[in-house]
Design a protein around this motif. Structure first.
Motif, short mmCIF file in Angstrom:
data_model
loop_
_atom_site.label_atom_id
_atom_site.label_comp_id
_atom_site.label_asym_id
_atom_site.label_seq_id
_atom_site.Cartn_x
_atom_site.Cartn_y
_atom_site.Cartn_z
N ASP A 84 0.92 8.11 13.08
CA ASP A 84 0.20 9.38 12.91
C ASP A 84 -1.19 9.19 13.48
N THR A 86 -3.23 11.63 14.36
CA THR A 86 -3.95 12.90 14.27
C THR A 86 -5.45 12.70 14.08
N ARG A 89 -7.05 11.18 17.18
CA ARG A 89 -7.08 12.15 18.28
C ARG A 89 -8.16 13.19 18.05
N PRO A 104 -4.69 15.35 24.18
CA PRO A 104 -3.29 15.17 24.61
C PRO A 104 -2.31 15.07 23.46
N ASP A 105 -1.06 15.40 23.76
CA ASP A 105 0.05 15.05 22.89
C ASP A 105 0.46 13.61 23.20
N LEU A 106 1.09 12.96 22.25
CA LEU A 106 1.52 11.59 22.47
C LEU A 106 2.67 11.54 23.47
#
Length: 347
Positions: A84, A86, A89, A104-106
């Motif tokens: 996780d 989150t 990020r 970005p998304d993973l």
């Protein structure tokens, strides 16, 4: 001692280029190799195709021995589906904005499989395979030796050096705490394995029978001479070469090394999730202040998004450098190699 390493690796000078993960260049690797040392190229994050392309470029540029360097898995690496990120990020959002990148998304994966990398290395057939973060598996050492490839391991403690020798490596890099970049400890936490080069090298030399390569705090002829006095058979040099125009470091990174002092570097997990030595900047300060750092390699991938978008901005880059950065005087790799060679014993 000098001949022990040069004869083993088929080189003229017992000087090894530090393998920069993400900052290696074909030109710098070739310059060191052509000058008689062991050029090295770090393959962190490279998939099999990219390794093959790199090998082809090196073959076109030099016929001399060189090393490919791989990171071994420690077992604590996280995958995108099991982390996780989150908080980390979100903490990086201002840095993404500063670099002009979207949050970005993973990805599907952070790193290519080691087996894929090894298969490509076998096809490339470098003179040397060097590894960090562990002891290579017995089948890896056996396959390397079957193919005539020497294996070099990296230790940050005497116990790690002994483990590497027992694992069949041909030489050991004794990496002192002064060295730039990641602390590659694998038997104990990096924070408890911060042995300085002056203390580490002679103790490792006393503990193993394979050639020992000193690393950390070596940037000129004086450091080379000192390493041999401590019992080393060669030296590995990073920051002095990283400062040169032949490296893949950005102009801002090279300038930061050129103006560094003895106290200019810190150890931080901010940029990758693993402890590493570099020059602090806006990115490091803001990440540490936010206190939301994802585990490796998630953090490294997350910061890599804004680092790539920043176009070399030194405030948004990983400014890896060692404690001897102030001794890195030249921007030409040939000149650095000549200076280092003056410290090699003549007999």
């Amino acid at each position: 001692m000098r001949r022990a390493l040069t004869d083993l690796l088929g080189i003229d000078l017992p000087i090894v280029l530090g393998p920069f993960g993400g900052l290696s260049s074909i030109e710098l690797t070739a310059v060191v190799a052509d000058g008689g040392g062991l050029g090295s190229f770090g393959l962190y994050g490279y998939d099999g195709t990219r390794i093959g392309e790199t090998a082809a470029q090196l073959r076109e540029r030099t016929s001399r021995p060189y090393a490919f360097n791989l990171w071994l898995p420690l077992g604590d690496e996280v995958t995108p589906d099991r982390v996780d990120a989150t908080a980390a990020r979100n903490a990086l959002a201002p840095l993404y904005a500063a670099a002009g990148a979207a949050v970005p998304d993973l990805p599907e994966r952070f790193l290519p499989p080691l087996d894929e990398q090894l298969a490509a290395v076998w096809d490339a057939a470098p003179a040397v395979l060097s590894v960090v973060f562990g002891v290579p598996a017995p089948d890896v050492v056996a396959e390397a030796h079957r193919r005539g490839i020497r294996v070099i391991g990296t230790a940050t403690s005497v116990a790690e050096a002994v483990a590497l020798e027992a694992g069949g490596v041909d030489a050991v890099v004794a990496s002192g705490a002064e060295a730039a970049g990641h602390r590659v400890s694998f038997l104990a936490a990096a924070e408890s394995s911060l042995v300085g080069t002056l203390a580490l090298v002679p103790q490792v030399a006393d503990a193993v029978r394979v050639p020992v390569i000193a690393a950390g705090g070596i940037a000129d002829r004086r450091g080379v001479a000192a390493a041999f006095a401590l019992g080393a058979s060669g030296v590995q040099v990073g920051t002095a070469f990283l400062r040169t125009r032949q490296s893949a470091a950005s102009a801002g990174h090279r300038a930061a090394i050129a103006t560094a002092r003895d106290t200019s570097t810190v150890l931080t997990r901010a940029m990758s999730g693993r402890l590493a030595r570099g020059i602090p900047n806006r990115a490091v300060r803001e990440i540490e202040a936010a206190a939301a750092i994802a585990p490796f390699p998630a953090q490294n991938w997350l910061t890599g998004v804004f680092r790539a978008a920043a176009g070399g901005d030194p405030e948004l880059s990983s400014l890896w450098a060692g404690q001897a950065a102030a001794l890195a005087k030249s921007d030409d790799a040939d000149a650095v190699l000549r200076e280092l060679a003056l410290g090699v014993p003549r007999s």
